[in-house]
Design an enzyme around this catalytic site. Structure first.
Site, PDB file in Angstrom:
ATOM      1  N   SER A  80     -22.642  13.951  13.401  1.00 43.64           N
ATOM      2  CA  SER A  80     -23.587  13.025  15.090  1.00 43.64           C
ATOM      3  C   SER A  80     -23.005  11.410  14.687  1.00 43.64           C
ATOM      4  O   SER A  80     -22.748  10.799  14.366  1.00 43.64           O
ATOM      5  CB  SER A  80     -25.172  12.967  14.436  1.00 43.64           C
ATOM      6  OG  SER A  80     -25.838  12.001  15.153  1.00 43.64           O
ATOM      7  N   TYR A 127     -31.442  10.252   8.153  1.00 45.48           N
ATOM      8  CA  TYR A 127     -30.459  10.870   8.640  1.00 45.48           C
ATOM      9  C   TYR A 127     -29.524   9.819   8.980  1.00 45.48           C
ATOM     10  O   TYR A 127     -27.515  10.346   8.908  1.00 45.48           O
ATOM     11  CB  TYR A 127     -31.189  11.177  10.148  1.00 45.48           C
ATOM     12  CG  TYR A 127     -30.149  12.200  11.195  1.00 45.48           C
ATOM     13  CD1 TYR A 127     -30.715  13.563  11.077  1.00 45.48           C
ATOM     14  CD2 TYR A 127     -29.711  11.913  11.938  1.00 45.48           C
ATOM     15  CE1 TYR A 127     -30.075  14.112  11.973  1.00 45.48           C
ATOM     16  CE2 TYR A 127     -28.367  12.445  12.195  1.00 45.48           C
ATOM     17  CZ  TYR A 127     -29.042  13.957  12.961  1.00 45.48           C
ATOM     18  OH  TYR A 127     -27.833  14.511  13.982  1.00 45.48           O
TER      19      TYR A 127
HETATM   20  P1  NAD Z   1     -31.636  23.283  16.235  1.00 50.59           P
HETATM   21  O1  NAD Z   1     -32.981  23.063  14.899  1.00 50.59           O
HETATM   22  O2  NAD Z   1     -31.676  23.491  16.608  1.00 50.59           O
HETATM   23  O3  NAD Z   1     -30.844  23.831  14.675  1.00 50.59           O
HETATM   24  C1  NAD Z   1     -30.774  23.881  13.231  1.00 50.59           C
HETATM   25  C2  NAD Z   1     -30.065  25.396  12.199  1.00 50.59           C
HETATM   26  O4  NAD Z   1     -30.535  24.623  10.736  1.00 50.59           O
HETATM   27  C3  NAD Z   1     -30.945  25.646  13.158  1.00 50.59           C
HETATM   28  O5  NAD Z   1     -30.348  27.279  12.266  1.00 50.59           O
HETATM   29  C4  NAD Z   1     -32.222  26.327  11.808  1.00 50.59           C
HETATM   30  O6  NAD Z   1     -32.793  27.662  10.637  1.00 50.59           O
HETATM   31  C5  NAD Z   1     -30.861  25.452  10.576  1.00 50.59           C
HETATM   32  N1  NAD Z   1     -31.676  25.262   9.818  1.00 50.59           N
HETATM   33  C6  NAD Z   1     -32.915  24.496   9.238  1.00 50.59           C
HETATM   34  N2  NAD Z   1     -33.173  23.389   7.669  1.00 50.59           N
HETATM   35  C7  NAD Z   1     -31.722  24.852   7.119  1.00 50.59           C
HETATM   36  C8  NAD Z   1     -31.541  25.346   5.506  1.00 50.59           C
HETATM   37  N3  NAD Z   1     -32.386  24.663   5.343  1.00 50.59           N
HETATM   38  N4  NAD Z   1     -30.922  25.946   5.349  1.00 50.59           N
HETATM   39  C9  NAD Z   1     -30.788  26.744   6.466  1.00 50.59           C
HETATM   40  N5  NAD Z   1     -30.587  26.705   7.483  1.00 50.59           N
HETATM   41  C10 NAD Z   1     -31.110  25.498   7.897  1.00 50.59           C
HETATM   42  O7  NAD Z   1     -30.939  21.295  15.783  1.00 50.59           O
HETATM   43  P2  NAD Z   1     -29.447  21.958  16.182  1.00 50.59           P
HETATM   44  O8  NAD Z   1     -29.568  20.093  17.553  1.00 50.59           O
HETATM   45  O9  NAD Z   1     -28.663  22.447  16.759  1.00 50.59           O
HETATM   46  O10 NAD Z   1     -28.610  20.841  15.469  1.00 50.59           O
HETATM   47  C11 NAD Z   1     -27.257  21.647  14.762  1.00 50.59           C
HETATM   48  C12 NAD Z   1     -26.929  20.027  14.253  1.00 50.59           C
HETATM   49  O11 NAD Z   1     -26.143  18.862  14.885  1.00 50.59           O
HETATM   50  C13 NAD Z   1     -27.748  18.491  13.256  1.00 50.59           C
HETATM   51  O12 NAD Z   1     -26.585  19.123  11.948  1.00 50.59           O
HETATM   52  C14 NAD Z   1     -27.761  18.390  13.670  1.00 50.59           C
HETATM   53  O13 NAD Z   1     -28.103  16.608  12.895  1.00 50.59           O
HETATM   54  C15 NAD Z   1     -26.439  17.755  14.652  1.00 50.59           C
HETATM   55  N6  NAD Z   1     -26.551  16.870  16.055  1.00 50.59           N
HETATM   56  C16 NAD Z   1     -27.495  17.593  16.684  1.00 50.59           C
HETATM   57  C17 NAD Z   1     -27.569  16.413  18.250  1.00 50.59           C
HETATM   58  C18 NAD Z   1     -28.735  17.067  19.181  1.00 50.59           C
HETATM   59  O14 NAD Z   1     -28.747  16.267  19.961  1.00 50.59           O
HETATM   60  N7  NAD Z   1     -29.485  18.385  19.004  1.00 50.59           N
HETATM   61  C19 NAD Z   1     -27.118  15.280  18.086  1.00 50.59           C
HETATM   62  C20 NAD Z   1     -26.008  15.275  16.662  1.00 50.59           C
HETATM   63  C21 NAD Z   1     -26.305  15.126  15.921  1.00 50.59           C
END
Ligand code: NAD
Length: 274
Positions: free
Chosen positions: A156, A169
């Site tokens: 991130s 985080y």
């Molecule tokens: P999201 O909530 O849409 O997806 C998260 C995924 O992780 C889901 O498939 C969920 O089922 C899975 N998950 C959660 N806990 C779990 C566990 N204990 N075991 C297995 N799977 C698990 O979130 P997203 O926005 O797609 O984020 C995905 C990644 O990208 C994360 O690491 C997040 O920190 C990172 N990220 C997101 C953003 C953003 O703006 N959305 C920005 C920077 C980084």
């Protein structure tokens, strides 16, 4: 073959034909976008994450239909090292190899540090950081056997800079950038690369829910929520998209990125240029 046919053949060639990719947390959002991009490039897919059984079955079948690759699913909980080991073992049993590992699963909790719930700290460190240690150590023997491997850690912008109220985080994301560098150094001579992608805000269903929620809570239009609240730190005032992150992951998995390892690449519209 004339030049046009040759060019068409090059475009049609799927960069990751015959490869096998595991993407943690790929039942929604960024992970699903990356899984679909890797499948489009020809890779077989192992999905992982939580969700309703019927929804996951639909996503899995859709990938197989859309891209003509095999897609399987592991329900492994990323807080459980034994389940992670079993997911990698099942991948090798079902697909025979493992080429691309995308550590994407992640959760968030926002609170001042003196009120940060201990169980949230533990869960965020386990899912956002330790799971990548467990998947990587389990996946490396198979990658070493093939003399090829690609590990892509979804960190991130918070892996590079901090914001208040996100202690766990930010600590986990800085940690995964460090882990990325160590893995890159330990595998550098073995045809394996390890890189981190550092997105700013990405448009996902989760973010859409936040836009709606904040607009209602503050009684302001959604455009204002996007610009002044969510994208306050993001100079281009645009969300990154899951398609952009998918395309970047395919690039990092391709031969064109053979010499790129140990980096933490911001995809943040200029956020970390501040
Ligand atoms: P999201 O909530 O849409 O997806 C998260 C995924 O992780 C889901 O498939 C969920 O089922 C899975 N998950 C959660 N806990 C779990 C566990 N204990 N075991 C297995 N799977 C698990 O979130 P997203 O926005 O797609 O984020 C995905 C990644 O990208 C994360 O690491 C997040 O920190 C990172 N990220 C997101 C953003 C953003 O703006 N959305 C920005 C920077 C980084």
């Amino acid at each position: 073959m004339n030049i046009q046919t040759k060019m068409q053949a090059a475009t049609d060639r799927r960069l990751l034909d015959g490869k096998v990719s595991v993407i943690t947390g790929s039942t929604s959002g960024i992970g699903l976008g990356i899984a679909r991009a890797l499948a489009e490039a020809g890779s077989a897919i192992v999905l992982n994450g939580f969700g309703a059984e019927a929804d996951i079955a639909k996503v899995r079948a859709q990938i197989e239909t859309d891209f003509g690759v095999k897609a399987t699913y592991s329900a492994a909980d990323m807080t459980k090292p034994d389940a992670i080991g079993a997911m990698i073992a099942a991948t090798l049993k079902d697909h025979g190899r493992l080429d691309v590992l995308v550590n994407n699963a992640g959760i968030q909790h926002v609170a001042p540090i003196d009120q940060f719930p201990i169980e949230k700290w533990d869960a965020i460190l386990a899912i956002n950081l330790s799971s990548a240690f467990h998947t990587t150590r389990a996946a490396l023997p198979a990658m070493r056997k093939n003399g090829y491997g690609r590990i892509v850690n979804i960190a991130s912008a918070h892996g590079l800079v901090a914001s208040p109220f996100k202690a766990a985080y930010v600590a986990a994301k800085h940690g995964i950038v460090g882990l990325t560098k160590v893995v890159a150094l330990e595998t550098a001579e073995e045809g394996i690369t390890c890189n981190a992608i550092c997105p700013g805000y990405v448009y996902t269903p989760l973010v859409e829910a936040q836009i709606e929620g904040q607009a209602k809570a503050h009684g302001i239009p959604r455009e204002q929520v996007i610009r002044d609240v969510l994208l306050a730190q993001q100079p281009n005032k645009k969300f990154a998209t899951v398609e952009e992150l998918g395309a970047l992951t395919v690039f990092l998995a391709s031969d064109a990125a053979n010499s790129i390892t140990g980096i933490a690449l911001p995809v943040d519209g200029g956020w970390t240029a501040h």
